[in-house]
Design a protein around this motif. Structure first.
Motif, PDB file in Angstrom:
ATOM      1  N   LYS A 220       0.756  -1.177  -0.149  1.00  0.00           N
ATOM      2  CA  LYS A 220       0.060  -0.060   0.125  1.00  0.00           C
ATOM      3  C   LYS A 220       0.801   1.230   0.191  1.00  0.00           C
ATOM      4  CE  LYS A 220      -4.035  -2.038   2.009  1.00  0.00           C
ATOM      5  NZ  LYS A 220      -4.744  -1.983   1.016  1.00  0.00           N
TER       6      LYS A 220
ATOM      7  N   ARG B 179       0.406   5.628  -0.160  1.00  0.00           N
ATOM      8  CA  ARG B 179      -0.333   6.735   0.025  1.00  0.00           C
ATOM      9  C   ARG B 179      -0.013   7.828  -1.248  1.00  0.00           C
ATOM     10  NH1 ARG B 179       0.300  10.674   2.741  1.00  0.00           N
ATOM     11  NH2 ARG B 179      -1.965  11.179   3.219  1.00  0.00           N
TER      12      ARG B 179
ATOM     13  N   GLN C 290      -6.611   1.731  -7.122  1.00  0.00           N
ATOM     14  CA  GLN C 290      -6.691   2.805  -6.116  1.00  0.00           C
ATOM     15  C   GLN C 290      -8.070   2.843  -5.465  1.00  0.00           C
ATOM     16  OE1 GLN C 290      -6.405   6.771  -7.975  1.00  0.00           O
ATOM     17  NE2 GLN C 290      -6.010   7.673  -6.084  1.00  0.00           N
TER      18      GLN C 290
ATOM     19  N   VAL D 225      -5.058   5.958  -1.460  1.00  0.00           N
ATOM     20  CA  VAL D 225      -4.312   4.666  -1.278  1.00  0.00           C
ATOM     21  C   VAL D 225      -4.107   3.908  -2.222  1.00  0.00           C
ATOM     22  CG1 VAL D 225      -3.421   2.724   0.064  1.00  0.00           C
ATOM     23  CG2 VAL D 225      -4.501   4.710   1.118  1.00  0.00           C
TER      24      VAL D 225
ATOM     25  N   THR E 269      -2.916   0.287  -4.012  1.00  0.00           N
ATOM     26  CA  THR E 269      -2.755  -1.143  -3.765  1.00  0.00           C
ATOM     27  C   THR E 269      -1.878  -1.582  -5.014  1.00  0.00           C
ATOM     28  OG1 THR E 269      -4.621  -1.165  -2.236  1.00  0.00           O
ATOM     29  CG2 THR E 269      -3.507  -3.285  -2.978  1.00  0.00           C
TER      30      THR E 269
END
Length: 304
Positions: free
Chosen positions: A5, A7, A45, A49, A51
């Motif tokens: 993950k 940001r 998304q 965040v 992934t």
């Protein structure tokens, strides 16, 4: 398979990948699959965040995955400041609102150059087809789970290909130019990495000396591969936007005058402004058909 993950505030993955700056990412489920250099990546998304999961790459060691992804999608660009630097006119305001979260990707230099040589006089859908054909025929196959992706072909491999092989990838007359430029790059005569140290004017000059590269393609490569954020490519979409919204009352407006206007009016982040205008126009120009820039904006610029 491990997920990572990352940001990603102030970022819109789908808009960024669908904005005509990169052509090989494929929609898969809730995300996108593609390659960053030789690294196969799946990314989706949710809110702020990302992934991400990676497949197996040919080369190692390399940077950790979060750093690779964050750099590629330019998550370090101060997007709010960049957007605030745009001219405060109705057209640019509409494009900024429509394209919120769109970022300029940092592309590998050779991949970007070769792809935009293929883009001449082609629509985005056609460029995607050509990119996929080149990757399937000359690149290397990678997997992310059950999903296949292909790396971009090296300049050496393209230089060794025949013109017929390239034409079979729907390149048409572009095949000769792409092959010639690939040979210049693979031989070191065109040192794309060393060109990073050049000024904007000298970099543009070197790029325009390559087969198949004119001012528009050179500016695309400067913007998307060399991070020259002032570069302002003018294609048919952008020319239409400039003529309709900024110079609608002038019947004659030379291409040179449009270039001079764009280089000064849109400022140090003109490349971002261009990409926002382009993406909004290509997406249907929602909400901007009746907009015309107030004349004081142009009078102020024309005094420069």
């Amino acid at each position: 398979m491990k997920f990572t993950k990352i940001r990603a505030p102030d970022f819109d993955l789908e808009k960024t990948l669908d904005s005509g700056q990169v052509f090989h990412w494929q929609k898969v489920g809730d995300g996108f699959a593609g390659a960053i250099g030789d690294l196969p990546v799946y990314v989706e998304q949710r809110g702020n965040v990302l992934t991400v999961r990676e497949g197996e790459a040919a080369r190692s060691p390399r940077r950790p995955l979060p750093g690779i992804v964050a750099r590629y999608f330019a998550l370090d660009h101060p997007l709010a400041e960049i957007c605030d630097s745009f001219p405060k006119d109705p057209v640019m305001n509409a494009a900024r609102n429509f394209c919120h979260g769109l970022r300029i990707i940092r592309q590998p230099k050779w991949e970007c150059l070769a792809t935009f040589i293929c883009s001449s006089m082609k629509q985005v859908a056609h460029i995607r087809q050509i990119s996929l054909a080149l990757r399937k025929r000359f690149g290397e196959q990678r997997t992310i789970g059950s999903q296949l992706v292909y790396t971009f072909v090296s300049p050496w491999r393209l230089g060794q290909a025949s013109e017929k092989e390239l034409r079979d990838c729907k390149l048409g007359y572009r095949a000769k130019n792409l092959r010639a430029t690939a040979r210049l790059v693979s031989s070191g005569q065109a040192d794309l990495e060393a060109w990073s140290a050049l000024s904007d004017a000298e970099l543009r000059k070197q790029l325009c000396a390559l087969p198949g590269v004119g001012p528009k393609i050179a500016n695309c490569v400067m913007l998307f591969a060399y991070e020259r954020l002032r570069a302002f490519p003018i294609d048919v979409w952008i020319e239409r936007v400039l003529r309709q919204h900024y110079f609608s009352r002038r019947r004659k407006m030379s291409a040179q005058r449009l270039r001079q206007f764009s280089e000064t009016y849109f400022g140090e982040h003109g490349g971002y402004a261009q990409q926002y205008l382009f993406h909004q126009a290509r997406s249907g120009g929602r909400g901007d058909r009746a907009i015309e820039v107030n004349r004081p904006y142009l009078r102020r610029n024309e005094r420069r």
